[in-house]
Scaffold this motif. Structure first.
Motif, mmCIF file in Angstrom:
data_model
loop_
_atom_site.group_PDB
_atom_site.id
_atom_site.type_symbol
_atom_site.label_atom_id
_atom_site.label_comp_id
_atom_site.label_asym_id
_atom_site.label_seq_id
_atom_site.Cartn_x
_atom_site.Cartn_y
_atom_site.Cartn_z
ATOM 1 N N GLN A 61 0.857 -1.183 0.000
ATOM 2 C CA GLN A 61 0.000 0.000 0.000
ATOM 3 C C GLN A 61 0.892 1.231 0.000
ATOM 4 O OE1 GLN A 61 -2.425 0.860 3.493
ATOM 5 N NE2 GLN A 61 -4.163 1.372 2.180
ATOM 6 N N ARG A 62 0.764 1.980 -1.056
ATOM 7 C CA ARG A 62 1.600 3.171 -1.211
ATOM 8 C C ARG A 62 0.768 4.291 -1.801
ATOM 9 N NH1 ARG A 62 7.047 2.026 -2.613
ATOM 10 N NH2 ARG A 62 7.181 4.221 -3.231
ATOM 11 N N LEU A 63 1.284 5.477 -1.675
ATOM 12 C CA LEU A 63 0.675 6.611 -2.349
ATOM 13 C C LEU A 63 1.116 6.590 -3.808
ATOM 14 C CD1 LEU A 63 -1.118 8.936 -1.341
ATOM 15 C CD2 LEU A 63 0.914 10.374 -1.304
ATOM 16 N N ALA B 67 -2.325 10.783 2.942
ATOM 17 C CA ALA B 67 -2.924 10.021 1.841
ATOM 18 C C ALA B 67 -3.039 10.834 0.551
ATOM 19 C CB ALA B 67 -4.298 9.509 2.239
ATOM 20 N N TRP C 138 3.192 11.972 2.779
ATOM 21 C CA TRP C 138 3.257 10.518 2.955
ATOM 22 C C TRP C 138 4.558 10.122 3.664
ATOM 23 C CZ3 TRP C 138 0.733 5.978 2.631
ATOM 24 C CH2 TRP C 138 1.473 4.806 2.452
ATOM 25 N N VAL D 226 -3.279 7.349 8.199
ATOM 26 C CA VAL D 226 -3.416 7.677 6.776
ATOM 27 C C VAL D 226 -4.896 7.558 6.409
ATOM 28 C CG1 VAL D 226 -2.742 7.090 4.427
ATOM 29 C CG2 VAL D 226 -1.105 6.791 6.303
ATOM 30 N N ASN E 187 -7.659 8.082 3.503
ATOM 31 C CA ASN E 187 -7.944 8.299 2.083
ATOM 32 C C ASN E 187 -9.308 8.974 1.940
ATOM 33 O OD1 ASN E 187 -7.953 8.096 -0.760
ATOM 34 N ND2 ASN E 187 -9.114 6.187 -0.634
ATOM 35 N N TYR F 9 -3.049 9.109 -4.479
ATOM 36 C CA TYR F 9 -4.111 8.195 -4.066
ATOM 37 C C TYR F 9 -3.490 7.001 -3.350
ATOM 38 C CZ TYR F 9 -8.302 5.218 -4.668
ATOM 39 O OH TYR F 9 -9.392 4.414 -4.473
ATOM 40 N N LEU F 10 -4.054 6.639 -2.224
ATOM 41 C CA LEU F 10 -3.562 5.513 -1.437
ATOM 42 C C LEU F 10 -4.137 4.217 -1.996
ATOM 43 C CD1 LEU F 10 -1.846 4.855 1.076
ATOM 44 C CD2 LEU F 10 -3.978 4.845 2.393
ATOM 45 N N SER F 11 -3.237 3.303 -2.378
ATOM 46 C CA SER F 11 -3.716 2.110 -3.073
ATOM 47 C C SER F 11 -2.718 0.967 -2.926
ATOM 48 C CB SER F 11 -3.912 2.443 -4.557
ATOM 49 O OG SER F 11 -4.294 1.318 -5.294
#
Length: 910
Positions: free
Chosen positions: A189-191, A294, A300, A310, A312, A373-375
């Motif tokens: 999970q990263r920005l 986020a 980040w 964090v 979103n 976007y955090l995904s």
């Protein structure tokens, strides 16, 4: 012998398509090591005695989303030129064609089609959508191939590849799994950069940053204990719902005592801490920065250092989600921004805004504003591979032309970040990862049948596909058959050169080098030629929105492919963009016309002639001079090829053919046809054909069609046999030649042809003729009028050649008679040259009164120029204008004064 008739007018439409089909059908574009190549027997013979050098180029694959633009025209032209040269040079030469599946771009094309039909991809489903995308690919691919053939690309079509074909799909999967096994591929999970329109993550270098009108908004956050408030500034006030801290610099004495204190977020009342972090610039604004982990890459990193929550705020389609108050949910950020400002103002927590331009990221394909976007995404660890790629450059395994791009390469690799390679689209290489309900992730080269941990067969493959560049970074070796150990891979890898534009050094060049080193242990190419972009005459990038694009096919239809190729190469200076409009290509067309007409004249003089062997002893001084100039052109062209200085090579052949061969040599040989006996005429025409034959070989890489067409008209068998009998240099031997110019050997630099003495003597003749022509022009004398001149020669200088070549001077300068004198004659107008003075004699054929009136008028004009320049230089212009403009005006003044002095001298002589 009969005269050989070329069509009166040069019309490339008559032969370009025919010639291209002939090249392809005869296998000329295949490497000599291929059994289907007409040079295969010669290759086998050579390879028995020594290794044959190879030259391999893989084409930067155009996206199958449209038609080729002029940038492709330049890129393909430059590759074709250097590939043709190395093929003629005798290297085992391969140019691999291909196209790129262009994931996001191609999917966008299909989705736009569906939108017109009132459908979405989800209405079709994944399988049907991919079927439809393949059809779009096939249609566009056919158009691209047609264009490349029109351009004259000398690629081996039997080796054409596609980044989504079966072989490359296998290579992609092998690389993904290998990276995973080596700990270089991970999911986390990263920005990421997120395109709401495309619904997918993007790599950093797929985001185009553009200056956009915006504002800096100043907000107040109250202390949780009610003791006051602080001020923060942001370009995106709607993101404060995701704030989890406010940061200050630890060395900022204003806020040392505030670290750890709690703040209350406006509207929600949520409490967040004040933290200390070196990221904050204490000189910027208030020195207090809101931290939204986020939705900002820097935040980040701060959040990771301080273990912040964090939050979103966005949905995948770019709208505010359930983590904001209900009244803002479902709104786009710009809609929510207006509402948030209204609510903050009502609460007394909005200080104001300042209008400003700031850089905003946009999707490189659809131009939608990109959101942090955090995904959960798949990433490649790039640092270990980047270190190898830097070492390869420092060790000399790769070199850039021009060298300035090495700094860009080094900077990018030194500051590289992990590469987000997963994309939330359907068109592309599906990620070879499967998930089991037990939590196991299986990454495999083959589709797994069951979970190795629990045995379940209920596995789901990752729905995402890989970034387009994940297949194209393997291009130099996957196109040759890797991971299989193919014969092509063993023969042609590493490739020799990469020719590409500077706008994809980040996307493609650096990654190919990393992949090559990681998976083959070798850099994928040695030479990297980075050319500029094609822009309009105003320096603007060509685009649909500006309406300034030029279709290469339109130019080919107007002027022919050779005109396009020659113009682009002539204008392509290393390290510079190419500025063109449609009229620019007239230059290349005129040159091709010149080649056609000169060849037509030479071939038209064969009537009644007998071709004979001409030994070096039979050559006149004029012949020796043209061979010296030919050798010089060959030397300059070969140096240019080896250093990828295309414009230098184009200039060299242009100057040689137009000026040396046509304007001087061909014109001077008219004396042989006018005054010579039958034997001299046979000798002269034999030399002309010998020179033309070799000149066509010299020019072929730059203008392949017209040279091939003329070549097909030559009496080649006789030319080659006579040159062999005469023991001439640069003769084609039967073992290397199959009848087509494309496979004929390139001329060699021949030391025996260099003749400095002849060159120096001929330079004097050319200077004299130019000076006399210049006098004619200055005096306004009718070019058709035969004039008389006198010449005073300095003893012991090269100018003594003038006495030996009076016939040539009379022919080329329009001279009636030449008198050699020891003193300046009266009633004459003189000019000074190297070792001589020449005088135009004013006789009864020249109207003295009319000539004097012209000189007086010219003097008055120049005196007016002097007056204007002196006024400017004595006024405010000299004080306020840029230095270069002032100097230009001073230079113009001196030129005008010099002209007055010369004209007054002419008047006195009259």
């Amino acid at each position: 012998m009969k005269a050989i008739e070329l069509e009166k007018a040069y019309n490339p439409k008559d032969f370009e398509d025919r010639i291209y089909n002939q090249w392809v059908d005869s296998g000329c574009f295949k490497p000599a090591s291929d059994e289907k190549s007409p040079l295969h027997a010669s290759y086998l013979s050579k390879s028995k005695n020594s290794a044959v050098s190879k030259y391999t180029v893989v084409i930067p694959p155009p996206n199958v989303t449209g038609v080729l633009h002029m940038g492709h025209g330049l890129n393909n032209t430059l590759q074709d030129i250097v590939v043709r040269y190395h093929r003629m040079k005798g290297d085992n030469t391969l140019w691999v064609p291909g196209t790129d599946h262009a994931g996001i771009a191609t999917q966008n094309v299909v989705e736009r089609q569906l939108k017109k039909e009132g459908l979405t991809r989800n209405d079709l489903g994944r399988e049907k959508f991919i079927e439809r995308t393949w059809k779009v690919k096939e249609d566009h691919h056919a158009t691209i191939v047609k264009q490349q053939r029109k351009l004259g690309n000398s690629v081996d079509w039997d080796r054409e590849r596609f980044t989504y074909d079966e072989g490359l799909s296998k290579a992609v999967r092998d690389v993904f799994v290998t990276l995973y096994e080596r700990g270089l591929m991970y999911k986390g999970q990263r920005l990421v950069n997120w395109c709401p329109r495309c619904g997918t993550a993007l790599a950093d270098d797929e985001v185009d940053h553009e200056d956009t009108q915006g504002a800096m908004y100043h907000l107040y956050y109250e202390y949780a204990d009610g003791s006051g408030k602080i001020e923060v500034a942001t370009t995106r006030p709607e993101t404060f719902f995701g704030d989890t801290a406010v940061a200050v610099n630890p060395s900022d004495e204003r806020y040392t005592t505030l670290v750890g204190k709690k703040l209350k977020l406006p509207i929600t009342g949520k409490e967040i801490p004040i933290i200390a972090d070196d990221y904050v610039d204490k000189e910027f604004g208030t020195g207090m920065v809101k931290i939204t982990p986020a939705h900002d890459p820097n935040d980040w990193e701060v959040g990771k250092r301080h273990n912040l929550e964090v939050i979103n705020l966005l949905t995948p389609d770019g709208k505010l989600n359930e983590n904001v108050p209900e009244k803002y949910r479902g709104l786009k950020p710009e809609q929510a921004r207006k509402l948030v400002i209204e609510d903050l103002t009502e609460a007394g927590l909005f200080k104001g805004e300042e209008k400003m331009n700031h850089s905003v990221g946009h999707c490189y394909r659809c131009k939608t504003v990109v959101e942090p976007y955090l995904s959960y995404q798949w990433f490649v660890k790039m640092k270990p591979m980047a270190d190898k790629a830097l070492a390869a450059w420092k060790n000399g395994e790769i070199q850039f032309f021009p060298k300035k791009w090495e700094n860009t390469y080094e900077h990018w690799l030194t500051n590289i970040r992990d590469w987000c390679v997963s994309r939330q689209i359907w068109w592309g290489h599906r990620i070879p990862a499967w998930y089991c309900e037990c939590g196991e992730t299986i990454v495999s080269r083959e589709d797994p049948e069951c979970c190795p941990k629990c045995g379940s067969k209920n596995l789901k493959q990752d729905a995402d596909v890989l970034d387009t560049w994940f297949s194209s970074w393997l291009w130099p070796f996957s196109t040759l058959g890797w991971p299989q150990e193919t014969e092509d891979l063993a023969t042609f890898y590493p490739t020799t050169a990469l020719v590409t534009a500077y706008d994809i050094i980040f996307f493609w060049v650096s990654r190919m080098i990393m992949a090559g080193l990681e998976f083959t242990g070798k850099a994928p190419f040695h030479d990297i030629y980075i050319h500029g972009l094609v822009r309009d005459k105003q320096g603007r990038k060509m685009s649909k929105s500006l309406g300034n694009g030029i279709d290469p096919l339109e130019i080919i239809d107007m002027y022919g492919a050779d005109a396009l190729k020659f113009t682009l190469s002539y204008m392509c200076a290393q390290g510079q963009d190419v500025l063109v409009d449609k009229d620019s290509f007239k230059m290349g067309s005129k040159f091709c016309n010149k080649v056609w007409n000169a060849s037509r004249y030479i071939l038209g003089n064969l009537e009644g002639r007998t071709l004979i062997p001409v030994t070096d002893a039979d050559l006149t001084e004029l012949d020796k001079w043209i061979y010296t100039r030919l050798d010089n052109a060959v030397s300059l062209a070969k140096d240019a090829f080896e250093a990828y200085r295309y414009n230098d090579g184009a200039s060299a052949i242009y100057e040689y053919f137009w000026n040396d061969l046509c304007d001087w040599y061909v014109e001077a040989t008219k004396l042989s046809f006018k005054n010579g006996d039958e034997k001299e005429k046979d000798r002269a025409v034999s030399v002309l054909l010998n020179v033309l034959e070799e000149s066509l070989r010299l020019m072929h890489p730059y203008i392949p069609f017209v040279t091939e067409e003329i070549w097909s008209k030559l009496p080649l068998a006789e030319i080659i046999e006579n040159r062999r009998k005469a023991g001439s240099q640069n003769v084609i031997t039967n073992s290397e030649y199959n009848g087509l110019l494309v496979d004929a050997p390139y001329p060699e630099v021949t030391e025996a042809r260099k003749n400095a003495e002849v060159s120096a003597r001929f330079d004097v003749l050319k200077e004299l003729i130019r000076n006399i022509r210049g006098l004619r022009t200055e005096c306004g004398i009718d070019p058709a009028l035969k004039i008389s001149i006198a010449i005073k020669i300095e003893s012991g200088t090269n100018a003594e050649v003038i006495k030996e070549k009076t016939d040539m001077i009379q022919l080329l300068a329009g001279i009636k008679s030449i008198e050699f004198v020891d003193a300046n004659p009266s009633k004459s107008i003189g000019t000074v040259g190297t070792g001589y003075e020449a005088f135009l004699l004013v006789d009864e054929n020249i109207n003295i009164e009319q000539l004097a009136a012209k000189f007086r008028k010219d003097i008055d004009w120049e005196k007016e120029n002097v007056r204007r320049s002196e006024n400017k230089l004595n006024g405010k212009f000299a004080e306020h204008a840029p230095a270069e403009l002032v100097q230009a005006e001073r230079d113009a003044l001196e030129v005008a004064k010099s002209k007055i002095e010369k004209l007054e001298g002419y008047l006195r002589n009259l």
